[in-house]
Design a protein around this motif. Structure first.
Motif, PDB file in Angstrom:
ATOM      1  N   GLY A   1       0.786  -1.226   0.000  1.00  0.00           N
ATOM      2  CA  GLY A   1       0.000   0.000   0.000  1.00  0.00           C
ATOM      3  C   GLY A   1       0.817   1.275   0.000  1.00  0.00           C
ATOM      4  O   GLY A   1       0.526   2.211  -0.751  1.00  0.00           O
ATOM      5  N   VAL A   2       1.846   1.331   0.832  1.00  0.00           N
ATOM      6  CA  VAL A   2       2.649   2.561   0.914  1.00  0.00           C
ATOM      7  C   VAL A   2       3.363   2.844  -0.413  1.00  0.00           C
ATOM      8  O   VAL A   2       3.288   3.970  -0.908  1.00  0.00           O
ATOM      9  N   PRO A   3       4.016   1.858  -1.047  1.00  0.00           N
ATOM     10  CA  PRO A   3       4.593   2.153  -2.366  1.00  0.00           C
ATOM     11  C   PRO A   3       3.538   2.550  -3.410  1.00  0.00           C
ATOM     12  O   PRO A   3       3.790   3.413  -4.250  1.00  0.00           O
ATOM     13  N   ALA A   4       2.351   1.945  -3.336  1.00  0.00           N
ATOM     14  CA  ALA A   4       1.281   2.314  -4.268  1.00  0.00           C
ATOM     15  C   ALA A   4       0.844   3.766  -4.049  1.00  0.00           C
ATOM     16  O   ALA A   4       0.584   4.498  -5.015  1.00  0.00           O
ATOM     17  N   ILE A   5       0.795   4.185  -2.795  1.00  0.00           N
ATOM     18  CA  ILE A   5       0.449   5.577  -2.479  1.00  0.00           C
ATOM     19  C   ILE A   5       1.523   6.517  -3.016  1.00  0.00           C
ATOM     20  O   ILE A   5       1.211   7.565  -3.598  1.00  0.00           O
ATOM     21  N   ILE A   6       2.784   6.152  -2.850  1.00  0.00           N
ATOM     22  CA  ILE A   6       3.887   6.975  -3.368  1.00  0.00           C
ATOM     23  C   ILE A   6       3.762   7.131  -4.883  1.00  0.00           C
ATOM     24  O   ILE A   6       3.857   8.242  -5.412  1.00  0.00           O
ATOM     25  N   ILE A   7       3.526   6.030  -5.582  1.00  0.00           N
ATOM     26  CA  ILE A   7       3.400   6.088  -7.043  1.00  0.00           C
ATOM     27  C   ILE A   7       2.221   6.954  -7.448  1.00  0.00           C
ATOM     28  O   ILE A   7       2.340   7.801  -8.350  1.00  0.00           O
ATOM     29  N   ALA A   8       1.085   6.774  -6.786  1.00  0.00           N
ATOM     30  CA  ALA A   8      -0.100   7.582  -7.099  1.00  0.00           C
ATOM     31  C   ALA A   8       0.176   9.065  -6.860  1.00  0.00           C
ATOM     32  O   ALA A   8      -0.193   9.919  -7.691  1.00  0.00           O
ATOM     33  N   GLN A   9       0.831   9.396  -5.756  1.00  0.00           N
ATOM     34  CA  GLN A   9       1.136  10.798  -5.464  1.00  0.00           C
ATOM     35  C   GLN A   9       2.117  11.377  -6.469  1.00  0.00           C
ATOM     36  O   GLN A   9       1.976  12.540  -6.865  1.00  0.00           O
ATOM     37  N   LEU A  10       3.092  10.601  -6.906  1.00  0.00           N
ATOM     38  CA  LEU A  10       4.033  11.089  -7.919  1.00  0.00           C
ATOM     39  C   LEU A  10       3.327  11.331  -9.254  1.00  0.00           C
ATOM     40  O   LEU A  10       3.608  12.332  -9.933  1.00  0.00           O
ATOM     41  N   LEU A  11       2.417  10.438  -9.611  1.00  0.00           N
ATOM     42  CA  LEU A  11       1.660  10.630 -10.847  1.00  0.00           C
ATOM     43  C   LEU A  11       0.780  11.882 -10.771  1.00  0.00           C
ATOM     44  O   LEU A  11       0.715  12.658 -11.733  1.00  0.00           O
ATOM     45  N   ILE A  12       0.128  12.078  -9.652  1.00  0.00           N
ATOM     46  CA  ILE A  12      -0.705  13.273  -9.464  1.00  0.00           C
ATOM     47  C   ILE A  12       0.144  14.534  -9.504  1.00  0.00           C
ATOM     48  O   ILE A  12      -0.215  15.505 -10.160  1.00  0.00           O
ATOM     49  N   ALA A  13       1.284  14.518  -8.806  1.00  0.00           N
ATOM     50  CA  ALA A  13       2.174  15.680  -8.796  1.00  0.00           C
ATOM     51  C   ALA A  13       2.686  15.973 -10.197  1.00  0.00           C
ATOM     52  O   ALA A  13       2.734  17.132 -10.620  1.00  0.00           O
ATOM     53  N   GLY A  14       3.072  14.927 -10.928  1.00  0.00           N
ATOM     54  CA  GLY A  14       3.526  15.118 -12.302  1.00  0.00           C
ATOM     55  C   GLY A  14       2.449  15.704 -13.177  1.00  0.00           C
ATOM     56  O   GLY A  14       2.710  16.612 -13.987  1.00  0.00           O
ATOM     57  N   TYR A  15       1.237  15.230 -13.017  1.00  0.00           N
ATOM     58  CA  TYR A  15       0.104  15.756 -13.799  1.00  0.00           C
ATOM     59  C   TYR A  15      -0.117  17.235 -13.487  1.00  0.00           C
ATOM     60  O   TYR A  15      -0.282  18.050 -14.399  1.00  0.00           O
TER      61      TYR A  15
END
Length: 93
Positions: free
Chosen positions: A75-89
């Motif tokens: 879960g924590v790595p998935a949250i990191i990836i999701a947050q990076l994708l959102i930040a990039g967007y």
């Protein structure tokens, strides 16, 4: 508020929430060893969701805490990836 001010505030927020999250994971590990009242898992994951995901990951690695729990390990790595994708967007809009 201009973009530079917003970025400055966002970076301060992220630094603080990650530091808090890192230490909450450490406190929970200490409490687990002492058989004391624990921080709820929903709180630990919630801190990661609201921006403390790097602090959560570092806390898991540093304190060796929640590393065998699937919802944390995955879960924590998935949250990191999701947050990076959102930040990039957001940054590239």
């Amino acid at each position: 508020m201009n973009d530079q001010s917003f970025l400055h505030i966002a970076l301060i927020y992220l630094a603080v929430i990650n530091l808090v999250t890192f230490f909450v994971y450490g406190i929970d590990k200490w409490k687990a060893k002492k058989s004391k009242w624990r921080v709820p898992e929903a709180t630990l994951l919630g801190l990661a969701v609201v921006g403390g995901s790097i602090g959560a990951w570092l806390g898991m690695k540093t304190w060796h805490h929640k590393t065998l729990h699937k919802k944390f390990k995955d879960g924590v790595p998935a949250i990191i990836i999701a947050q990076l994708l959102i930040a990039g967007y957001i940054l590239y809009q």
